[in-house]
Design a protein around this motif. Structure first.
Motif, PDB file in Angstrom:
ATOM      1  N   ALA A  37       5.563  -1.503  -9.338  1.00 58.29           N
ATOM      2  CA  ALA A  37       4.920  -1.521  -8.022  1.00 58.29           C
ATOM      3  C   ALA A  37       4.404  -0.155  -7.589  1.00 58.29           C
ATOM      4  CB  ALA A  37       5.887  -2.071  -6.968  1.00 58.29           C
ATOM      5  N   GLY A  38       4.509   0.854  -8.455  1.00 52.97           N
ATOM      6  CA  GLY A  38       3.948   2.158  -8.131  1.00 52.97           C
ATOM      7  C   GLY A  38       4.868   3.078  -7.341  1.00 52.97           C
ATOM      8  N   CYS A  39       6.102   2.687  -7.101  1.00 51.76           N
ATOM      9  CA  CYS A  39       7.034   3.552  -6.368  1.00 51.76           C
ATOM     10  C   CYS A  39       7.379   4.765  -7.226  1.00 51.76           C
ATOM     11  CB  CYS A  39       8.311   2.790  -6.037  1.00 51.76           C
ATOM     12  SG  CYS A  39       8.021   1.355  -4.979  1.00 51.76           S
ATOM     13  N   ALA A  73       0.830  -1.201   0.000  1.00 46.68           N
ATOM     14  CA  ALA A  73       0.000   0.000   0.000  1.00 46.68           C
ATOM     15  C   ALA A  73       0.862   1.246   0.000  1.00 46.68           C
ATOM     16  CB  ALA A  73      -0.930  -0.007   1.213  1.00 46.68           C
ATOM     17  N   ALA A  74       2.017   1.211   0.654  1.00 50.03           N
ATOM     18  CA  ALA A  74       2.890   2.378   0.722  1.00 50.03           C
ATOM     19  C   ALA A  74       3.434   2.731  -0.657  1.00 50.03           C
ATOM     20  CB  ALA A  74       4.035   2.123   1.696  1.00 50.03           C
ATOM     21  N   CYS A  75       3.561   1.758  -1.552  1.00 45.55           N
ATOM     22  CA  CYS A  75       4.084   2.025  -2.885  1.00 45.55           C
ATOM     23  C   CYS A  75       3.024   2.560  -3.831  1.00 45.55           C
ATOM     24  CB  CYS A  75       4.671   0.749  -3.491  1.00 45.55           C
ATOM     25  SG  CYS A  75       6.300   0.352  -2.868  1.00 45.55           S
ATOM     26  N   SER A 101       4.347   9.884 -16.304  1.00 43.80           N
ATOM     27  CA  SER A 101       4.159   9.575 -14.893  1.00 43.80           C
ATOM     28  C   SER A 101       5.515   9.174 -14.340  1.00 43.80           C
ATOM     29  CB  SER A 101       3.180   8.415 -14.735  1.00 43.80           C
ATOM     30  OG  SER A 101       3.243   7.906 -13.423  1.00 43.80           O
ATOM     31  N   ALA A 102       5.821   9.587 -13.116  1.00 48.45           N
ATOM     32  CA  ALA A 102       7.069   9.188 -12.463  1.00 48.45           C
ATOM     33  C   ALA A 102       6.810   8.066 -11.467  1.00 48.45           C
ATOM     34  CB  ALA A 102       7.722  10.381 -11.775  1.00 48.45           C
ATOM     35  N   GLN A 103       5.720   7.328 -11.677  1.00 47.29           N
ATOM     36  CA  GLN A 103       5.386   6.180 -10.839  1.00 47.29           C
ATOM     37  C   GLN A 103       5.757   4.917 -11.584  1.00 47.29           C
ATOM     38  OE1 GLN A 103       1.365   7.485  -9.118  1.00 47.29           O
ATOM     39  NE2 GLN A 103       1.530   5.328  -8.628  1.00 47.29           N
TER      40      GLN A 103
END
Length: 142
Positions: free
Chosen positions: A87-89, A26-28, A81-83
């Motif tokens: 994993a979405g980091c 969730a944090a990522c 996007s810089a994600q």
């Protein structure tokens, strides 16, 4: 042979570890008004400041806004996007023409978003960007 208490401790430890792993994931992938982790495109115009902050032939990370902006040699801006698509980091640095993900080492091309090194295999999504009154504006027009 372990007793009921030992078996219960094993189950409880497993549940605790599973809960911790869920928190890490969730944090990522957090959400904000810049869009959701699944769709990191801004949902409203985002003022990134002075366009001169990204000179021709360079790229800049806007980590707080989770955006990567590049400016070609002929002065055309592009944004991604810089994600990380793995994993979405949020990407943490640019080295040459590559952006790095600090979580698992994925690397992306700063101009077209192509995944250069895994584990990510999907390119970074493009984000609309324009210059208005000398300011870089990402996302849809107001």
């Amino acid at each position: 042979m372990p007793g009921k208490a030992a078996a219960r401790r094993t189950v409880l430890k497993g549940a605790a570890l599973a809960g911790t792993a869920g928190l890490g994931a969730a944090a990522c992938s957090t959400e904000s008004d810049l869009g959701h982790a699944e769709n990191p495109t801004p949902t409203a115009p985002v003022d990134l400041g002075d366009a001169s902050a990204v000179p021709a032939g360079s790229a800049k990370l806007f980590r707080e806004q989770r955006l990567l902006v590049a400016c070609s040699q002929d002065g055309k801006y592009s944004a991604l996007s810089a994600q990380c698509t793995h994993a979405g980091c949020v990407l943490d640095k640019i080295e040459g023409d590559e952006a790095n993900c600090p979580c698992h080492g994925s690397r992306f091309n700063v101009v077209n978003g192509a995944a250069i090194e895994g584990p990510a295999s999907v390119p970074l999504p493009k984000v609309p960007v324009r210059v208005e009154n000398g300011k870089l504006i990402a996302g849809p027009k107001a």
